[in-house]
Design an enzyme around this catalytic site. Sequence first.
Site, short mmCIF file in Angstrom:
data_model
loop_
_atom_site.label_atom_id
_atom_site.label_comp_id
_atom_site.label_asym_id
_atom_site.label_seq_id
_atom_site.Cartn_x
_atom_site.Cartn_y
_atom_site.Cartn_z
N SER A 1 -0.99 6.74 -1.25
CA SER A 1 -1.26 7.60 -2.40
C SER A 1 -2.55 8.39 -2.26
CB SER A 1 -1.25 6.73 -3.65
OG SER A 1 -1.44 7.49 -4.79
N ASP B 1 2.64 11.77 -6.93
CA ASP B 1 3.16 11.11 -8.12
C ASP B 1 2.17 11.16 -9.28
OD1 ASP B 1 1.38 9.20 -7.26
OD2 ASP B 1 2.76 7.50 -7.43
N PRO C 1 -10.26 -6.23 -14.09
CA PRO C 1 -10.33 -6.25 -12.62
C PRO C 1 -9.38 -5.20 -12.06
CG PRO C 1 -8.99 -8.09 -13.41
CD PRO C 1 -9.48 -7.37 -14.63
C1 16G Z 1 -2.10 2.24 -8.94
C2 16G Z 1 -1.02 2.41 -9.97
C3 16G Z 1 -1.51 3.20 -11.15
C4 16G Z 1 -2.74 2.57 -11.72
C5 16G Z 1 -3.78 2.33 -10.67
C6 16G Z 1 -4.88 1.48 -11.22
C7 16G Z 1 1.34 2.66 -9.53
C8 16G Z 1 2.40 3.46 -8.84
N1 16G Z 1 0.09 3.11 -9.39
O1 16G Z 1 -2.46 3.46 -8.38
O2 16G Z 1 -0.50 3.20 -12.10
O3 16G Z 1 -3.31 3.37 -12.72
O4 16G Z 1 -3.20 1.63 -9.58
O5 16G Z 1 -5.77 1.19 -10.21
O6 16G Z 1 1.59 1.66 -10.15
P1 16G Z 1 -6.87 0.08 -10.42
O7 16G Z 1 -6.15 -1.21 -10.76
O8 16G Z 1 -7.59 0.05 -9.13
O9 16G Z 1 -7.72 0.55 -11.55
MG MG Z 2 0.02 8.50 -5.91
#
Ligand code: 16G
Ligand code: MG
Length: 654
Positions: A172, A392, A616
């Site tokens: 991503s 996405d 977290p």
């Molecule tokens: C990932 C998730 C996204 C979320 C992010 C939070 C998917 C496809 N993507 O990119 O939805 O906002 O993680 O990241 O589920 P963090 O837990 O590091 O804050």
């Molecule tokens: Mg992405």
Amino acid sequence: MVLKNRVITTTINSIATGTTNVEAQEPEQLTQNQNIFQVVEGGRYLVVCDKRSDGKLTCNQFVSPHSVLELTSLFFLGEFRPPSSNLPFPPTYRRSRKKKNKGRMNEQQRSMLLQSASRFPPPKGIKLSYGTAGFRADASVLQSTVFRIGILAALRSLKTGGAVIGLMITASHNKVSDNGVKVADPGGEMLTQDWEPFADSIANAPDPQSLIQLIDEFAKKENIPLDGANPAAIFLGRDTRPSGEALVEAAKQGISSVIGAVGSDMGVVTTPQLHWMVRARNKDMKPSASELDYFDQVSTSFRCLIDLIPKKSHQGIGKLIVDCANGVGGEKLQVLKEKLNWLDVEIRNSGKQGILNEQVGADYVQKEKVVPQGFGPHDVGIRCASLDGDADRLVYFTVISNGNNQINLVDGDKILSLFALFIKDQLSILTDDKNEYQPRVGVVQTAYANGASTKYLNQLGLQVIFTPTGVKYLHEKAHEYDIGIYFEANGHGTILFSDQFLCWLEDRKSTEKGLEKQNAAKRLWAVSKLINQAVGDALSGLLLVEAILQHMGWLVDKWNELYRDLPSRQLKVKVADRTAVVTTNAETIIEKPPGIQEAITALTVKYPQGRCFVRPSGTEDVVRVYAEANTQEAADELATCVAKLVDQFLGFHF
Ligand code: 16G
Ligand code: MG
């Protein structure tokens, strides 16, 4: 629409896979329009049929393409909607004579797995976990994990009666040297959470023997047929990262070490395209479900929305410039642009030069609130958008004049608000109190949603629900509604429509007498075709934003003024062990360690309109702090104080 619990039993003579002519013995009991049927035989199935004028039925949404169908009984449910828990999708069709062998691995299978696994030793000293969006790490350590997830995807296909499963190689918005792998379930949604612990355990199995043992135990527990007699199908995709090709090869090796499993390589695609193809193949029974089909569907439905714009509000809204994060979205948007040759789009950071995600893309723009590379003062006043590396996520922005590269961010919350407003408007044209059927609309957000957006949505009279961060949680919640709209502030989101609502809508498109109502039904129908119902999709989302802005005749500033964001600040804190933080209430309250929540609350109440939470991260080894308040200074101060608190409670103080 009348809700009836009427159940009529009829007998079908045959259902052919894919083409699907259904022959019923008593079709005269069925009505002319689309109806919902449930087929029961070793499992429960949802089938949507059309009754043709010759009295026969045509089945247009159906069960697993690979099942040999020996179905004999069909229950007509009229317009009754069974509770969603009764509607497993896809159906788990099982032939009863195979039951004896369920979960038993034969010798050929065992030795194939042993042989191939020995070619993919796991990296030493690294523990990986299937986080919020699959496995992610430096690409150099991922070969073994991706190979093993290839096996998992094949098992998942076997478990779901041969339905197509997706396997996407992407990291991503992460840096170009990272990569990752994630799995899409048959409806195109994220892998069911029940399987995540299995993904973790096989990824970390130290040697081939322990890997085979884990697979054996899991297959027995889950009753997965591992006797080689059942087909499994996997679609593979990857983003533009240089490491992607080799990782797809590793996944293919994992897939082909499960007897009967076949992987189809879809090449370089956006993550949402792969999810769309999986869903299209399983749910909509599209025989090809190719990238071409995707482009055709989104461009046709976009054109349809534009054609339905009332002439009086049809005015130019100017050109759009899109930052494609130097990722896969660039080449795909170019295809769409050519298909919609009058769409006024300029593509920047297309990936032909420049580094993936480096000071470009939706994640950078949303977090840093500055212009991406390649944008500057010459773009002041123009509507701009940013995709992330695998397309996405989507955010919009405008460049502030003399703002030192500052931007006005139009984030996922604003996109959600625009979609919700449009849908609500169309629904209110279409329905009134006299309608017996009132579609249930739900809006799903996370704690990161700006408080001003939630207030705005509530004022629109919409029900707003909160879930923890991560697409899988939002998606699942949105499924509970006839129209479920979800977005994260970071720009990931989509709209889900229930089958019941779509049946009703299809009927309204042709039976409504008034042109206005008919057009509203057609617009909502086009939205359901344009938006990617499998997962958040920057490209289809962008086309929907553009269509709605044109429909409203709104410039970007008008959209941005729907409400004014409360100032906010996000910080991250390195801690000794982030798993020590346990949250509840959609991540807004810390349960563990004790004492920290009280301290955060005591700080927060000092700030007018203050709101603060700590969670977290699911993708980085950090704890995140979010704070909101009535001024930027106050939000910054609150975030900084809470970050210090987190450090006191959880930092490296030995
Ligand atoms: C990932 C998730 C996204 C979320 C992010 C939070 C998917 C496809 N993507 O990119 O939805 O906002 O993680 O990241 O589920 P963090 O837990 O590091 O804050
Ligand atoms: Mg992405």
